[in-house]
Write a protein that holds these residues in place. Structure first.
Motif, PDB file in Angstrom:
ATOM      1  N   ALA A   1      -1.451   1.233 -12.544  1.00  0.00           N
ATOM      2  CA  ALA A   1      -2.625   1.912 -13.098  1.00  0.00           C
ATOM      3  C   ALA A   1      -3.004   3.165 -12.323  1.00  0.00           C
ATOM      4  CB  ALA A   1      -3.804   0.944 -13.137  1.00  0.00           C
ATOM      5  N   GLN A   2      -2.560   3.316 -11.076  1.00  0.00           N
ATOM      6  CA  GLN A   2      -2.923   4.482 -10.278  1.00  0.00           C
ATOM      7  C   GLN A   2      -1.847   5.573 -10.281  1.00  0.00           C
ATOM      8  OE1 GLN A   2      -4.757   3.690  -6.421  1.00  0.00           O
ATOM      9  NE2 GLN A   2      -4.983   1.524  -6.946  1.00  0.00           N
ATOM     10  N   LEU A   3      -0.821   5.370 -11.073  1.00  0.00           N
ATOM     11  CA  LEU A   3       0.292   6.312 -11.083  1.00  0.00           C
ATOM     12  C   LEU A   3      -0.131   7.677 -11.622  1.00  0.00           C
ATOM     13  CD1 LEU A   3       3.306   6.198 -10.334  1.00  0.00           C
ATOM     14  CD2 LEU A   3       3.799   5.760 -12.747  1.00  0.00           C
ATOM     15  N   LYS A   4       0.242   8.732 -10.911  1.00  0.00           N
ATOM     16  CA  LYS A   4      -0.066  10.092 -11.326  1.00  0.00           C
ATOM     17  C   LYS A   4       1.186  10.909 -11.623  1.00  0.00           C
ATOM     18  CE  LYS A   4      -4.452  10.419  -8.814  1.00  0.00           C
ATOM     19  NZ  LYS A   4      -5.235  11.173  -7.792  1.00  0.00           N
ATOM     20  N   ASN A   5       2.270  10.613 -10.946  1.00  0.00           N
ATOM     21  CA  ASN A   5       3.518  11.358 -11.136  1.00  0.00           C
ATOM     22  C   ASN A   5       4.658  10.375 -11.378  1.00  0.00           C
ATOM     23  OD1 ASN A   5       2.221  13.915 -10.339  1.00  0.00           O
ATOM     24  ND2 ASN A   5       2.215  13.024  -8.289  1.00  0.00           N
ATOM     25  N   LEU A   6       5.373  10.550 -12.488  1.00  0.00           N
ATOM     26  CA  LEU A   6       6.505   9.691 -12.811  1.00  0.00           C
ATOM     27  C   LEU A   6       7.692  10.559 -13.207  1.00  0.00           C
ATOM     28  CD1 LEU A   6       7.826   6.954 -13.327  1.00  0.00           C
ATOM     29  CD2 LEU A   6       6.786   6.950 -15.603  1.00  0.00           C
ATOM     30  N   ASP A   7       8.775  10.437 -12.459  1.00  0.00           N
ATOM     31  CA  ASP A   7       9.984  11.219 -12.727  1.00  0.00           C
ATOM     32  C   ASP A   7      11.116  10.257 -13.107  1.00  0.00           C
ATOM     33  OD1 ASP A   7      12.088  12.946 -12.883  1.00  0.00           O
ATOM     34  OD2 ASP A   7      12.123  13.470 -10.752  1.00  0.00           O
ATOM     35  N   LEU A   8      11.543  10.342 -14.363  1.00  0.00           N
ATOM     36  CA  LEU A   8      12.670   9.549 -14.871  1.00  0.00           C
ATOM     37  C   LEU A   8      13.789  10.458 -15.348  1.00  0.00           C
ATOM     38  CD1 LEU A   8      10.602   6.894 -16.845  1.00  0.00           C
ATOM     39  CD2 LEU A   8      12.161   6.368 -14.965  1.00  0.00           C
ATOM     40  N   SER A   9      13.801  11.677 -14.898  1.00  0.00           N
ATOM     41  CA  SER A   9      14.759  12.659 -15.395  1.00  0.00           C
ATOM     42  C   SER A   9      16.178  12.346 -14.955  1.00  0.00           C
ATOM     43  CB  SER A   9      14.367  14.059 -14.915  1.00  0.00           C
ATOM     44  OG  SER A   9      14.434  14.125 -13.495  1.00  0.00           O
ATOM     45  N   HIS A  10      17.130  12.897 -15.713  1.00  0.00           N
ATOM     46  CA  HIS A  10      18.551  12.794 -15.381  1.00  0.00           C
ATOM     47  C   HIS A  10      18.998  11.328 -15.253  1.00  0.00           C
ATOM     48  CE1 HIS A  10      19.146  17.144 -14.755  1.00  0.00           C
ATOM     49  NE2 HIS A  10      17.897  17.113 -14.322  1.00  0.00           N
ATOM     50  N   ASN A  11      18.732  10.579 -16.326  1.00  0.00           N
ATOM     51  CA  ASN A  11      19.194   9.200 -16.424  1.00  0.00           C
ATOM     52  C   ASN A  11      19.897   9.021 -17.757  1.00  0.00           C
ATOM     53  OD1 ASN A  11      18.406   7.324 -14.063  1.00  0.00           O
ATOM     54  ND2 ASN A  11      16.569   8.577 -14.338  1.00  0.00           N
ATOM     55  N   LYS A  12      20.000   7.796 -18.236  1.00  0.00           N
ATOM     56  CA  LYS A  12      20.701   7.506 -19.487  1.00  0.00           C
ATOM     57  C   LYS A  12      19.808   6.722 -20.444  1.00  0.00           C
ATOM     58  CE  LYS A  12      25.144   7.246 -17.037  1.00  0.00           C
ATOM     59  NZ  LYS A  12      26.325   6.376 -16.720  1.00  0.00           N
ATOM     60  N   ILE A  13      18.518   7.000 -20.393  1.00  0.00           N
ATOM     61  CA  ILE A  13      17.549   6.232 -21.170  1.00  0.00           C
ATOM     62  C   ILE A  13      17.645   6.592 -22.645  1.00  0.00           C
ATOM     63  CG2 ILE A  13      15.106   5.721 -21.496  1.00  0.00           C
ATOM     64  CD1 ILE A  13      14.698   6.443 -18.536  1.00  0.00           C
ATOM     65  N   THR A  14      17.896   5.592 -23.466  1.00  0.00           N
ATOM     66  CA  THR A  14      17.922   5.785 -24.924  1.00  0.00           C
ATOM     67  C   THR A  14      16.659   5.229 -25.584  1.00  0.00           C
ATOM     68  OG1 THR A  14      19.124   3.708 -25.211  1.00  0.00           O
ATOM     69  CG2 THR A  14      20.444   5.708 -25.012  1.00  0.00           C
TER      70      THR A  14
ATOM     71  N   GLU B   1       5.383  -5.050  -6.363  1.00  0.00           N
ATOM     72  CA  GLU B   1       5.050  -5.037  -4.943  1.00  0.00           C
ATOM     73  C   GLU B   1       4.269  -3.801  -4.525  1.00  0.00           C
ATOM     74  OE1 GLU B   1       8.592  -7.626  -2.778  1.00  0.00           O
ATOM     75  OE2 GLU B   1       8.751  -5.432  -2.840  1.00  0.00           O
ATOM     76  N   VAL B   2       4.275  -2.759  -5.380  1.00  0.00           N
ATOM     77  CA  VAL B   2       3.610  -1.498  -5.002  1.00  0.00           C
ATOM     78  C   VAL B   2       2.582  -1.102  -6.073  1.00  0.00           C
ATOM     79  CG1 VAL B   2       5.407  -0.603  -3.503  1.00  0.00           C
ATOM     80  CG2 VAL B   2       5.615  -0.287  -5.967  1.00  0.00           C
ATOM     81  N   PRO B   3       1.552  -1.916  -6.280  1.00  0.00           N
ATOM     82  CA  PRO B   3       0.584  -1.644  -7.354  1.00  0.00           C
ATOM     83  C   PRO B   3      -0.240  -0.390  -7.137  1.00  0.00           C
ATOM     84  CG  PRO B   3      -0.220  -3.404  -5.933  1.00  0.00           C
ATOM     85  CD  PRO B   3       1.185  -3.115  -5.492  1.00  0.00           C
ATOM     86  N   GLU B   4      -0.247   0.141  -5.889  1.00  0.00           N
ATOM     87  CA  GLU B   4      -1.060   1.314  -5.600  1.00  0.00           C
ATOM     88  C   GLU B   4      -0.253   2.609  -5.604  1.00  0.00           C
ATOM     89  OE1 GLU B   4      -3.159   0.718  -1.969  1.00  0.00           O
ATOM     90  OE2 GLU B   4      -3.992  -1.223  -2.574  1.00  0.00           O
ATOM     91  N   VAL B   5       0.999   2.543  -6.015  1.00  0.00           N
ATOM     92  CA  VAL B   5       1.837   3.736  -5.973  1.00  0.00           C
ATOM     93  C   VAL B   5       1.275   4.819  -6.902  1.00  0.00           C
ATOM     94  CG1 VAL B   5       3.445   3.006  -7.797  1.00  0.00           C
ATOM     95  CG2 VAL B   5       4.226   4.559  -6.002  1.00  0.00           C
TER      96      VAL B   5
ATOM     97  N   ASN C   1       0.813  -1.223   0.000  1.00  0.00           N
ATOM     98  CA  ASN C   1       0.000   0.000   0.000  1.00  0.00           C
ATOM     99  C   ASN C   1       0.845   1.270   0.000  1.00  0.00           C
ATOM    100  OD1 ASN C   1       0.924  -0.442   2.575  1.00  0.00           O
ATOM    101  ND2 ASN C   1      -0.985   0.133   3.614  1.00  0.00           N
ATOM    102  N   VAL C   2       2.094   1.170  -0.417  1.00  0.00           N
ATOM    103  CA  VAL C   2       2.918   2.365  -0.604  1.00  0.00           C
ATOM    104  C   VAL C   2       2.326   3.200  -1.742  1.00  0.00           C
ATOM    105  CG1 VAL C   2       5.143   3.201  -1.450  1.00  0.00           C
ATOM    106  CG2 VAL C   2       5.068   1.425   0.307  1.00  0.00           C
ATOM    107  N   SER C   3       2.112   4.463  -1.488  1.00  0.00           N
ATOM    108  CA  SER C   3       1.565   5.344  -2.528  1.00  0.00           C
ATOM    109  C   SER C   3       2.590   6.361  -3.017  1.00  0.00           C
ATOM    110  CB  SER C   3       0.312   6.066  -2.018  1.00  0.00           C
ATOM    111  OG  SER C   3       0.624   6.835  -0.873  1.00  0.00           O
TER     112      SER C   3
END
Length: 416
Positions: A100-113, A74-78, A53-55
């Motif tokens: 499915a409940q995600l509202k904010n996603l921060d992937l900045s400052h990585n090396k994603i191509t 493990e954290v489907p309600e995040v 239940n980690v959000s």
């Protein structure tokens, strides 16, 4: 005994709800949300043992290098997931698909191509997406189309050289967009972006310059300053050619269509043919410089100058012939419905095949004539006087062939 068991049960439930990896600090907020704070812990991967239940999950400023499939199972309600300032270079498909409940996603400052864009289809409630300061060189046109609630999108400081037209369509809630500091190639493929920024109500945050890196003549200029005359949408015009002479041939009728195009950059010419038995798409000439046709398309001879010839045109070739003009600004097309008829009196066939033709009486079109763009009709009928036997003065039967009789039954809008 029963009260003791009840207390143990409650304790077990509370312990499960507060489960927390040793590297993290977990706490309950006043609003009832459970926060798992795992930032600045030198973590190499997403920790195990998080409470379901980690959000709010903070994993910023670690050394995570990849996200495996189901990494957050493990954290489907995040609802808020912070992954900025890691070393993420690989993201497996399915890493975010279950959130499915995600509202904010921060992937900045990585090396994603590269990114599994299909994962976003399940995140319809996402409101903020930060992918800035990565190594993204491109993204599909429909990457964000499922994000109906997305308000803020950060794509600045990547390696984007172009963006497909329509990338930001279907985002009714978008109010903030950051795309600066990308090495845009300001060909006409991004001309749509200039028009879009001029008409949209979305705030294009100017934390840096959205400049052209290429081509050379536009280097250093803003994307919004691409000159209008450099990029002109295609126009297309379709005409037919016919050898209306009195020669007698036994090889059958050759239908010849010519597609004239204009635009900047110069449009490519493509053809689509739909008959009752098959559909054919031809993207470029089928006749080589030496005059030989490619075996795969030898039935339809397409030349570099936009001319198509169909030798021995027959009833099987009846159908809709479409010429497309395609360049970086857009696509235009024009079609003609070609039908073949035959009798000793072409006009009779014309009336039988198309009753509306009697209103115009049948107009002849000669070599090089254009299809009348002002006409209101829908079909070009080609009347072909088929070979018939006729009596000679001596009473004998002789073959009589009259080929190449073309009648334009109805005007067609064939110019765009």
């Amino acid at each position: 005994m029963r009260p003791l068991l009840c207390c143990l049960g409650i304790a077990a439930l509370l312990g499960r709800s507060l489960a927390c990896p040793s590297a993290c600090s977990c706490s309950a907020k006043k609003n009832g949300r459970l926060l798992a704070e795992c930032a600045y812990k030198e973590l190499l991967e997403v920790p195990r043992g998080l409470s379901p239940n980690v959000s709010i999950l903070t994993l910023s400023a670690n050394r995570i290098g990849w996200l495996r499939r189901g990494a957050f199972a493990e954290v489907p309600e995040v609802q808020s997931l912070w992954l900025g300032y890691n070393q993420i270079g690989a993201v497996e498909p399915g890493a975010f698909a279950l959130l499915a409940q995600l509202k904010n996603l921060d992937l900045s400052h990585n090396k994603i191509t590269d990114f599994p864009w299909q994962d976003l289809r399940n995140l319809s409630g996402l409101q903020i997406l930060k992918m800035n300061n990565n190594r993204l060189a491109g993204l599909p046109r429909d990457a964000f189309h499922a994000l109906k609630d997305l308000r803020s999108l950060w794509l600045n400081d990547n390696q984007l050289t172009t963006l497909a037209e329509g990338t930001f369509d279907k985002l009714p809630s978008l109010s903030q967009l950051q795309i600066f500091n990308n090495p845009f190639n300001c060909s006409c493929k991004v001309f749509w972006l200039k028009r879009w920024t001029e008409s949209t109500s979305v705030s294009i945050t100017k934390g840096g310059a959205t400049l052209c890196v290429a081509p050379g003549r536009l280097k250093g200029r803003a994307v919004t300053d691409i000159p209008e005359h450099h990029c002109v949408a295609p126009s297309v015009q379709l005409t037919y050619l016919s050898n209306l002479d009195n020669s007698v041939t036994y090889d059958g009728l050759t239908l010849t269509l010519h597609c004239s195009v204009a635009g900047s950059p110069p449009p490519e010419i493509r053809w689509k043919i739909q008959t009752s038995s098959r559909g054919v798409e031809i993207n470029g000439p089928t006749v080589a410089r030496d005059g030989n046709a490619k075996q795969s398309q030898e039935r339809f001879l397409v030349f570099k100058n936009g001319t198509m010839a169909i030798p021995r045109f027959s009833k099987e070739d009846e159908g809709i012939y479409t010429c497309l003009a395609v360049n970086d600004v857009g696509t235009r097309e024009v079609s003609v419905n070609v039908a073949l008829a035959g009798s000793e009196n072409p006009a009779e066939d014309l009336l039988q095949d198309d009753p509306q033709a009697s209103q115009l009486g049948g107009q002849s079109c000669y070599k090089g004539d254009e299809m009348d763009p002002s006409g209101a009709g829908e079909k070009l009928v080609i009347v072909y006087h088929m070979p018939r036997e006729s009596k000679s003065k001596a009473g004998g039967a002789v073959p009589h062939v009259q080929l190449g009789t073309l009648l334009l039954a109805l005007g067609i809008a064939l110019s765009w």
